[in-house]
Design a protein around this motif. Structure first.
Motif, PDB file in Angstrom:
ATOM      1  N   LEU A  95      39.415  50.943  37.950  1.00  0.00           N
ATOM      2  CA  LEU A  95      39.488  52.135  37.128  1.00  0.00           C
ATOM      3  C   LEU A  95      40.293  53.150  37.923  1.00  0.00           C
ATOM      4  N   GLN A  96      41.423  53.627  37.349  1.00  0.00           N
ATOM      5  CA  GLN A  96      42.356  54.428  38.124  1.00  0.00           C
ATOM      6  C   GLN A  96      42.587  55.813  37.535  1.00  0.00           C
ATOM      7  N   SER A  97      42.792  56.753  38.433  1.00  0.00           N
ATOM      8  CA  SER A  97      43.155  58.115  38.079  1.00  0.00           C
ATOM      9  C   SER A  97      44.303  58.506  38.999  1.00  0.00           C
ATOM     10  N   GLY A  98      45.460  58.826  38.412  1.00  0.00           N
ATOM     11  CA  GLY A  98      46.638  59.081  39.239  1.00  0.00           C
ATOM     12  C   GLY A  98      47.043  57.792  39.924  1.00  0.00           C
ATOM     13  N   ASN A  99      47.308  57.882  41.205  1.00  0.00           N
ATOM     14  CA  ASN A  99      47.680  56.685  41.960  1.00  0.00           C
ATOM     15  C   ASN A  99      46.523  56.123  42.777  1.00  0.00           C
ATOM     16  N   SER A 100      45.306  56.601  42.515  1.00  0.00           N
ATOM     17  CA  SER A 100      44.171  56.120  43.298  1.00  0.00           C
ATOM     18  C   SER A 100      43.172  55.372  42.417  1.00  0.00           C
ATOM     19  N   THR A 101      42.452  54.477  43.044  1.00  0.00           N
ATOM     20  CA  THR A 101      41.401  53.728  42.365  1.00  0.00           C
ATOM     21  C   THR A 101      40.099  54.499  42.511  1.00  0.00           C
ATOM     22  N   VAL A 102      39.505  54.852  41.369  1.00  0.00           N
ATOM     23  CA  VAL A 102      38.265  55.611  41.353  1.00  0.00           C
ATOM     24  C   VAL A 102      37.077  54.683  41.584  1.00  0.00           C
ATOM     25  N   GLN A 103      37.104  53.544  40.905  1.00  0.00           N
ATOM     26  CA  GLN A 103      36.021  52.572  41.031  1.00  0.00           C
ATOM     27  C   GLN A 103      36.608  51.181  40.836  1.00  0.00           C
ATOM     28  N   SER A 104      36.084  50.213  41.574  1.00  0.00           N
ATOM     29  CA  SER A 104      36.565  48.844  41.489  1.00  0.00           C
ATOM     30  C   SER A 104      35.381  47.915  41.231  1.00  0.00           C
ATOM     31  N   VAL A 105      35.573  46.990  40.309  1.00  0.00           N
ATOM     32  CA  VAL A 105      34.535  46.020  39.966  1.00  0.00           C
ATOM     33  C   VAL A 105      35.150  44.627  40.060  1.00  0.00           C
ATOM     34  N   THR A 106      34.443  43.708  40.690  1.00  0.00           N
ATOM     35  CA  THR A 106      34.912  42.326  40.759  1.00  0.00           C
ATOM     36  C   THR A 106      34.055  41.481  39.833  1.00  0.00           C
ATOM     37  N   TYR A 107      34.718  40.722  38.970  1.00  0.00           N
ATOM     38  CA  TYR A 107      34.032  39.834  38.037  1.00  0.00           C
ATOM     39  C   TYR A 107      34.321  38.400  38.461  1.00  0.00           C
ATOM     40  N   VAL A 108      33.289  37.583  38.566  1.00  0.00           N
ATOM     41  CA  VAL A 108      33.442  36.165  38.885  1.00  0.00           C
ATOM     42  C   VAL A 108      32.679  35.379  37.830  1.00  0.00           C
ATOM     43  N   SER A 109      33.344  34.392  37.215  1.00  0.00           N
ATOM     44  CA  SER A 109      32.677  33.605  36.178  1.00  0.00           C
ATOM     45  C   SER A 109      31.528  32.815  36.789  1.00  0.00           C
ATOM     46  N   LYS A 110      30.499  32.578  35.986  1.00  0.00           N
ATOM     47  CA  LYS A 110      29.313  31.864  36.467  1.00  0.00           C
ATOM     48  C   LYS A 110      29.635  30.414  36.799  1.00  0.00           C
ATOM     49  N   GLU A 111      30.516  29.820  36.024  1.00  0.00           N
ATOM     50  CA  GLU A 111      30.859  28.411  36.224  1.00  0.00           C
ATOM     51  C   GLU A 111      32.358  28.264  36.421  1.00  0.00           C
ATOM     52  N   GLY A 112      32.739  27.157  37.031  1.00  0.00           N
ATOM     53  CA  GLY A 112      34.157  26.852  37.172  1.00  0.00           C
ATOM     54  C   GLY A 112      34.765  26.548  35.808  1.00  0.00           C
ATOM     55  N   ILE A 113      36.060  26.728  35.699  1.00  0.00           N
ATOM     56  CA  ILE A 113      36.765  26.465  34.440  1.00  0.00           C
ATOM     57  C   ILE A 113      37.183  24.990  34.438  1.00  0.00           C
ATOM     58  N   HIS A 114      36.686  24.235  33.441  1.00  0.00           N
ATOM     59  CA  HIS A 114      36.942  22.795  33.410  1.00  0.00           C
ATOM     60  C   HIS A 114      37.767  22.329  32.219  1.00  0.00           C
ATOM     61  N   ARG A 115      37.936  23.186  31.223  1.00  0.00           N
ATOM     62  CA  ARG A 115      38.713  22.756  30.050  1.00  0.00           C
ATOM     63  C   ARG A 115      39.701  23.861  29.674  1.00  0.00           C
ATOM     64  N   PRO A 116      40.821  23.498  29.102  1.00  0.00           N
ATOM     65  CA  PRO A 116      41.829  24.510  28.746  1.00  0.00           C
ATOM     66  C   PRO A 116      41.395  25.357  27.544  1.00  0.00           C
ATOM     67  N   ASN A 117      42.074  26.465  27.393  1.00  0.00           N
ATOM     68  CA  ASN A 117      41.905  27.370  26.247  1.00  0.00           C
ATOM     69  C   ASN A 117      40.490  27.911  26.099  1.00  0.00           C
ATOM     70  N   GLN A 118      39.860  28.244  27.214  1.00  0.00           N
ATOM     71  CA  GLN A 118      38.554  28.896  27.144  1.00  0.00           C
ATOM     72  C   GLN A 118      38.766  30.369  26.843  1.00  0.00           C
ATOM     73  N   ASN A 119      37.827  30.959  26.139  1.00  0.00           N
ATOM     74  CA  ASN A 119      37.902  32.366  25.783  1.00  0.00           C
ATOM     75  C   ASN A 119      36.728  33.104  26.400  1.00  0.00           C
ATOM     76  N   LEU A 120      37.033  34.201  27.068  1.00  0.00           N
ATOM     77  CA  LEU A 120      36.001  35.054  27.643  1.00  0.00           C
ATOM     78  C   LEU A 120      36.199  36.458  27.102  1.00  0.00           C
ATOM     79  N   SER A 121      35.134  37.226  27.059  1.00  0.00           N
ATOM     80  CA  SER A 121      35.205  38.580  26.520  1.00  0.00           C
ATOM     81  C   SER A 121      34.524  39.553  27.469  1.00  0.00           C
ATOM     82  N   ILE A 122      35.169  40.711  27.678  1.00  0.00           N
ATOM     83  CA  ILE A 122      34.611  41.772  28.504  1.00  0.00           C
ATOM     84  C   ILE A 122      34.621  43.039  27.666  1.00  0.00           C
TER      85      ILE A 122
END
Length: 144
Positions: A95-122
């Protein structure tokens, strides 16, 4: 001559270790396409809400060497990310304001990706406005 042998040994060790440490590379055929839909709930309110005292002017999302930007007043974006098979999807949302990052969040999927064309939503949303709470020992509340 001994120092040449030692130097050769050290170079050989470095080359063999670097082969073990180097990150794995994937061919295009080994990559799986994942579609990530980022939705911003109530964008008018979201972009006006101060995050740690600063108003946001964009959001950057980085994953597997790609960076995507959502400008202010955007209501979302659809991203396509190529991921090596069986890897976990890792995204850095800044999340950025100007040229600085105000807050950073790292998202990691629960499982590995094993098949093509998976859809995720945030879904990104600002906190709901809080009602005012007034308390006083001198007065009582009267409802209308």
């Amino acid at each position: 001559m001994i120092w040449v042998a030692k130097l050769s040994f050290i170079v050989c060790m470095l080359l063999s270790v670097s082969g073990l440490i180097a990150p794995p590379t994937a061919n295009a055929s080994e990559l799986l396409k994942v579609t990530v839909t980022v939705n911003i709930e109530n964008p008018d309110y979201f972009w006006q809400y101060p995050v740690l005292g600063k108003q946001l002017d964009r959001i950057s999302i980085s994953s597997f060497g790609k960076t995507f930007y959502l400008p202010a007043s955007s209501d979302g974006e659809k991203l396509e990310i190529d991921i090596p098979k069986a890897y976990h999807l890792r995204m850095h949302i800044n999340l950025q304001s100007g040229n600085s990052t105000v807050q950073s969040v790292t998202y990691v999927s629960k499982e590995g990706i094993h098949r093509p064309n998976q859809n995720l939503s945030i879904v990104l949303k600002a906190p709901d406005p809080q009602p005012a709470i007034i308390s006083s020992s001198d007065f009582e509340t009267a409802s209308r």
